[in-house]
Design a protein around this motif. Structure first.
Motif, PDB file in Angstrom:
ATOM      1  N   PRO A   1     -35.733  12.436   3.812  1.00  0.00           N
ATOM      2  CA  PRO A   1     -36.943  12.383   2.982  1.00  0.00           C
ATOM      3  C   PRO A   1     -37.540  13.742   2.610  1.00  0.00           C
ATOM      4  CG  PRO A   1     -37.503  11.911   5.249  1.00  0.00           C
ATOM      5  CD  PRO A   1     -36.017  12.125   5.218  1.00  0.00           C
ATOM      6  N   LEU A   2     -36.913  14.828   3.042  1.00  0.00           N
ATOM      7  CA  LEU A   2     -37.541  16.137   2.862  1.00  0.00           C
ATOM      8  C   LEU A   2     -37.700  16.520   1.398  1.00  0.00           C
ATOM      9  CD1 LEU A   2     -35.958  18.313   5.715  1.00  0.00           C
ATOM     10  CD2 LEU A   2     -38.198  17.173   5.647  1.00  0.00           C
ATOM     11  N   GLY A   3     -36.715  16.180   0.566  1.00  0.00           N
ATOM     12  CA  GLY A   3     -36.791  16.560  -0.846  1.00  0.00           C
ATOM     13  C   GLY A   3     -37.983  15.926  -1.544  1.00  0.00           C
ATOM     14  N   ALA A   4     -38.071  14.608  -1.481  1.00  0.00           N
ATOM     15  CA  ALA A   4     -39.167  13.901  -2.139  1.00  0.00           C
ATOM     16  C   ALA A   4     -40.503  14.277  -1.522  1.00  0.00           C
ATOM     17  CB  ALA A   4     -38.947  12.394  -2.056  1.00  0.00           C
ATOM     18  N   ALA A   5     -40.549  14.307  -0.189  1.00  0.00           N
ATOM     19  CA  ALA A   5     -41.807  14.624   0.476  1.00  0.00           C
ATOM     20  C   ALA A   5     -42.272  16.035   0.139  1.00  0.00           C
ATOM     21  CB  ALA A   5     -41.651  14.464   1.987  1.00  0.00           C
TER      22      ALA A   5
ATOM     23  N   GLU B   1     -30.822  10.422 -14.923  1.00  0.00           N
ATOM     24  CA  GLU B   1     -30.172   9.236 -14.354  1.00  0.00           C
ATOM     25  C   GLU B   1     -28.781   9.537 -13.804  1.00  0.00           C
ATOM     26  OE1 GLU B   1     -33.610   7.385 -16.069  1.00  0.00           O
ATOM     27  OE2 GLU B   1     -32.297   8.973 -16.788  1.00  0.00           O
ATOM     28  N   SER B   2     -27.967  10.270 -14.553  1.00  0.00           N
ATOM     29  CA  SER B   2     -26.608  10.564 -14.092  1.00  0.00           C
ATOM     30  C   SER B   2     -26.622  11.424 -12.836  1.00  0.00           C
ATOM     31  CB  SER B   2     -25.809  11.263 -15.200  1.00  0.00           C
ATOM     32  OG  SER B   2     -25.544  10.381 -16.265  1.00  0.00           O
ATOM     33  N   LEU B   3     -27.474  12.436 -12.821  1.00  0.00           N
ATOM     34  CA  LEU B   3     -27.570  13.309 -11.650  1.00  0.00           C
ATOM     35  C   LEU B   3     -28.023  12.518 -10.429  1.00  0.00           C
ATOM     36  CD1 LEU B   3     -27.498  16.134 -10.400  1.00  0.00           C
ATOM     37  CD2 LEU B   3     -29.847  16.478 -11.220  1.00  0.00           C
ATOM     38  N   PHE B   4     -29.027  11.682 -10.611  1.00  0.00           N
ATOM     39  CA  PHE B   4     -29.506  10.886  -9.481  1.00  0.00           C
ATOM     40  C   PHE B   4     -28.428   9.925  -8.987  1.00  0.00           C
ATOM     41  CE2 PHE B   4     -31.258   6.947  -7.837  1.00  0.00           C
ATOM     42  CZ  PHE B   4     -31.969   7.427  -6.752  1.00  0.00           C
ATOM     43  N   THR B   5     -27.752   9.238  -9.912  1.00  0.00           N
ATOM     44  CA  THR B   5     -26.732   8.273  -9.502  1.00  0.00           C
ATOM     45  C   THR B   5     -25.601   8.955  -8.749  1.00  0.00           C
ATOM     46  OG1 THR B   5     -27.266   6.921 -11.444  1.00  0.00           O
ATOM     47  CG2 THR B   5     -25.199   6.433 -10.309  1.00  0.00           C
TER      48      THR B   5
ATOM     49  N   SER C   1     -48.848  14.910 -17.673  1.00  0.00           N
ATOM     50  CA  SER C   1     -48.522  16.186 -17.044  1.00  0.00           C
ATOM     51  C   SER C   1     -47.035  16.250 -16.752  1.00  0.00           C
ATOM     52  CB  SER C   1     -49.313  16.337 -15.741  1.00  0.00           C
ATOM     53  OG  SER C   1     -48.828  17.423 -14.973  1.00  0.00           O
ATOM     54  N   ASN C   2     -46.457  17.459 -16.902  1.00  0.00           N
ATOM     55  CA  ASN C   2     -45.029  17.584 -16.589  1.00  0.00           C
ATOM     56  C   ASN C   2     -44.766  17.586 -15.083  1.00  0.00           C
ATOM     57  OD1 ASN C   2     -45.872  20.171 -15.893  1.00  0.00           O
ATOM     58  ND2 ASN C   2     -44.495  21.227 -17.309  1.00  0.00           N
ATOM     59  N   LEU C   3     -45.823  17.506 -14.283  1.00  0.00           N
ATOM     60  CA  LEU C   3     -45.646  17.359 -12.841  1.00  0.00           C
ATOM     61  C   LEU C   3     -45.050  16.004 -12.481  1.00  0.00           C
ATOM     62  CD1 LEU C   3     -49.014  18.903 -11.626  1.00  0.00           C
ATOM     63  CD2 LEU C   3     -46.743  19.880 -11.271  1.00  0.00           C
ATOM     64  N   ALA C   4     -45.046  15.072 -13.429  1.00  0.00           N
ATOM     65  CA  ALA C   4     -44.443  13.757 -13.174  1.00  0.00           C
ATOM     66  C   ALA C   4     -42.925  13.843 -13.062  1.00  0.00           C
ATOM     67  CB  ALA C   4     -44.830  12.786 -14.283  1.00  0.00           C
ATOM     68  N   PHE C   5     -42.328  14.951 -13.543  1.00  0.00           N
ATOM     69  CA  PHE C   5     -40.876  15.069 -13.596  1.00  0.00           C
ATOM     70  C   PHE C   5     -40.377  15.911 -12.419  1.00  0.00           C
ATOM     71  CE2 PHE C   5     -42.411  14.160 -17.781  1.00  0.00           C
ATOM     72  CZ  PHE C   5     -41.513  13.210 -18.262  1.00  0.00           C
ATOM     73  N   PHE C   6     -39.526  15.304 -11.624  1.00  0.00           N
ATOM     74  CA  PHE C   6     -39.028  15.964 -10.418  1.00  0.00           C
ATOM     75  C   PHE C   6     -38.143  17.160 -10.784  1.00  0.00           C
ATOM     76  CE2 PHE C   6     -41.161  12.764  -8.364  1.00  0.00           C
ATOM     77  CZ  PHE C   6     -40.868  12.624  -7.009  1.00  0.00           C
ATOM     78  N   PRO C   7     -37.994  18.144  -9.893  1.00  0.00           N
ATOM     79  CA  PRO C   7     -37.528  19.470 -10.307  1.00  0.00           C
ATOM     80  C   PRO C   7     -36.025  19.739 -10.309  1.00  0.00           C
ATOM     81  CG  PRO C   7     -38.277  19.572  -8.044  1.00  0.00           C
ATOM     82  CD  PRO C   7     -38.540  18.166  -8.522  1.00  0.00           C
ATOM     83  N   LEU C   8     -35.179  18.894  -9.708  1.00  0.00           N
ATOM     84  CA  LEU C   8     -33.788  19.313  -9.548  1.00  0.00           C
ATOM     85  C   LEU C   8     -33.078  19.498 -10.884  1.00  0.00           C
ATOM     86  CD1 LEU C   8     -31.564  20.077  -7.617  1.00  0.00           C
ATOM     87  CD2 LEU C   8     -30.906  17.666  -7.457  1.00  0.00           C
TER      88      LEU C   8
ATOM     89  N   LEU D   1     -35.305  14.901  -4.754  1.00  0.00           N
ATOM     90  CA  LEU D   1     -35.800  15.963  -5.642  1.00  0.00           C
ATOM     91  C   LEU D   1     -35.495  15.672  -7.105  1.00  0.00           C
ATOM     92  CD1 LEU D   1     -34.873  19.240  -3.705  1.00  0.00           C
ATOM     93  CD2 LEU D   1     -37.187  18.511  -4.367  1.00  0.00           C
ATOM     94  N   THR D   2     -34.845  14.550  -7.376  1.00  0.00           N
ATOM     95  CA  THR D   2     -34.386  14.249  -8.725  1.00  0.00           C
ATOM     96  C   THR D   2     -35.239  13.203  -9.417  1.00  0.00           C
ATOM     97  OG1 THR D   2     -32.136  14.704  -7.972  1.00  0.00           O
ATOM     98  CG2 THR D   2     -32.364  13.598 -10.094  1.00  0.00           C
ATOM     99  N   ARG D   3     -35.569  12.116  -8.702  1.00  0.00           N
ATOM    100  CA  ARG D   3     -36.359  11.030  -9.274  1.00  0.00           C
ATOM    101  C   ARG D   3     -37.194  10.392  -8.165  1.00  0.00           C
ATOM    102  NH1 ARG D   3     -35.168   9.502 -14.210  1.00  0.00           N
ATOM    103  NH2 ARG D   3     -36.195   7.484 -13.924  1.00  0.00           N
ATOM    104  N   PRO D   4     -38.337   9.772  -8.514  1.00  0.00           N
ATOM    105  CA  PRO D   4     -39.129   9.085  -7.483  1.00  0.00           C
ATOM    106  C   PRO D   4     -38.346   8.000  -6.761  1.00  0.00           C
ATOM    107  CG  PRO D   4     -40.409   9.335  -9.507  1.00  0.00           C
ATOM    108  CD  PRO D   4     -39.012   9.762  -9.827  1.00  0.00           C
ATOM    109  N   VAL D   5     -37.381   7.387  -7.463  1.00  0.00           N
ATOM    110  CA  VAL D   5     -36.597   6.312  -6.854  1.00  0.00           C
ATOM    111  C   VAL D   5     -35.643   6.844  -5.793  1.00  0.00           C
ATOM    112  CG1 VAL D   5     -34.635   6.339  -8.456  1.00  0.00           C
ATOM    113  CG2 VAL D   5     -35.422   4.156  -7.475  1.00  0.00           C
ATOM    114  N   GLY D   6     -35.689   8.130  -5.545  1.00  0.00           N
ATOM    115  CA  GLY D   6     -34.956   8.688  -4.419  1.00  0.00           C
ATOM    116  C   GLY D   6     -35.349   8.029  -3.102  1.00  0.00           C
ATOM    117  N   ALA D   7     -36.510   7.379  -3.094  1.00  0.00           N
ATOM    118  CA  ALA D   7     -36.927   6.632  -1.909  1.00  0.00           C
ATOM    119  C   ALA D   7     -35.913   5.557  -1.545  1.00  0.00           C
ATOM    120  CB  ALA D   7     -38.294   5.990  -2.153  1.00  0.00           C
TER     121      ALA D   7
END
Length: 389
Positions: free
Chosen positions: A236-240, A160-164, A83-90, A191-197
């Protein structure tokens, strides 16, 4: 064992962009070398470098989200549901925004976002390293990040670049006491990747450590406590928010996102699946050489992290790098993607950057130039072969 301070850095001479200019110019040169090498290699194999960068693997999923939104899925013969829901939206949001205001397609907008974000990431890495170890180490850290074997991903329409970029600047904000900025950027990273944690953890641990120090030395003044508390709330608001939205969208509640990841056979198993993957390499030859290389690679990561601790890196960097590395190595699937998943763990590059900074400029230039050439060739070979996901 580590410096917990997050005080505001002393003012630097001259504009910040001028101080970072050598690092950014060097970074752009390395990326240009990688792209030219990819274009030549791809043309020789009758492939499109543009398509490899913008319209394969995860890039296609991000583009589809940007164009059509969420709700698309692929059912595989073995019963798995991708599912494309696996991909975060930013990243898809930015692709849609750029495509709306420019003549670019969504895929090309993704390349533009990646190019701008990679420069922002390079600047953020420089800012962090410069703050901790000085300008020369900052330049070397940026160039080391550029010449990583999978550095070509920094030029792809991936996140990856956006998250970094968001992670690096959030960490810099923590180190310099800009708590609200740190919390906001951590939320965007989530909001970019799960590793935002990992960014959220760094903000939380640094804020808690700051409160503890304040209690032990009440006469010492710093950033107002409400700013740190608000940063902890915002981070944590973005990921949550996205995870909860997925749960509601799928009708499976707060843990719905875990079901989405399970459809991709991805999850966190403490490294068990990866360990079995490595062990299976030793059942034949020459695959045993690949298994040995994987063990050496993991050992190198652990060794670098130990050096980071011994060099007393600030606590937020240690927490961030540790969580990114842990999540990358302990994911239960997509073992070939682990080098790419480790790309945001830039604090691990600070020990070799510091070592390079101590060399004569000509010698470090030769080292980095040679590695850049090898990285460019490897990136072209990799994308024309198996490549990501």
């Amino acid at each position: 064992m580590t410096d917990l301070e997050t005080t505001v850095a002393p003012p630097r001479a001259g504009p910040a962009w001028r101080r970072a200019a050598p690092a950014l110019l060097g970074y752009a040169a390395v990326r240009a070398l990688g792209l030219v090498t990819l274009a030549v290699w791809s043309a020789a194999r009758d492939k499109s470098a543009h398509q490899l960068l913008s319209a394969r693997w995860d890039s296609l999923w991000y583009t589809r989200v940007a164009e059509l939104g969420y709700g698309y899925e692929v059912r595989l013969p073995n019963g798995d549901v991708h599912s494309n829901l696996a991909f975060f939206p930013l990243l898809p949001w930015l692709e849609r925004a750029f495509a709306a205001v420019t003549p670019l397609s969504h895929a090309d907008a993704g390349l533009l976002v990646s190019a701008l974000a990679s420069l922002a990431a390079a600047w953020g890495i420089f800012a962090v390293a410069d703050h901790v170890y000085g300008r020369r180490a900052g330049i070397c850290a940026v160039l080391l990040w550029a010449v990583l074997p999978v550095g070509i991903v920094q030029s792809m329409a991936y996140s990856e670049s956006l998250f970094t970029a968001l992670a690096a600047w959030s960490l810099y904000a923590v180190l310099t006491g800009r708590w609200l900025t740190a919390g906001l950027l951590a939320s965007l990273a989530g909001l970019t990747r799960p590793v935002g944690a990992a960014v959220v953890a760094a903000v939380w641990v640094a804020a808690i450590a700051s409160f503890v120090r304040e209690r032990s030395a009440p006469a010492r003044t710093g950033a107002p406590g409400w700013r740190r508390a608000l940063a902890m709330l915002i981070a944590p608001l973005g990921a949550a928010g996205y995870v909860l939205w997925v749960g509601r969208h799928t009708g499976k509640g707060p843990l719905g996102y875990l079901d989405v990841q399970a459809g991709w056979r991805n999850g966190f198993d403490g490294g068990y699946a990866f360990a079995r993957f490595v062990a299976d390499k030793f059942t034949s030859f020459p695959s045993a050489l690949a298994g040995l290389a994987l063990i050496v690679g993991v050992g190198l990561l652990v060794w670098l992290y130990v050096i980071c601790v011994r060099q007393r890196q600030p606590l937020p960097l240690l927490v961030y790098a540790g969580v990114v590395t842990l999540l990358a190595l302990c994911a239960s699937s997509y073992f070939g993607s682990k080098p790419r998943l480790l790309l945001p763990a830039f604090p691990l590059l600070l020990p070799p950057a510091l070592a390079l900074a101590r060399l004569r400029t000509s010698r470090s230039a030769w080292v980095l130039g040679g590695v850049a050439a090898v990285s460019a060739v490897y990136g072209a070979f990799w994308l024309n072969g198996s490549g990501p996901p």
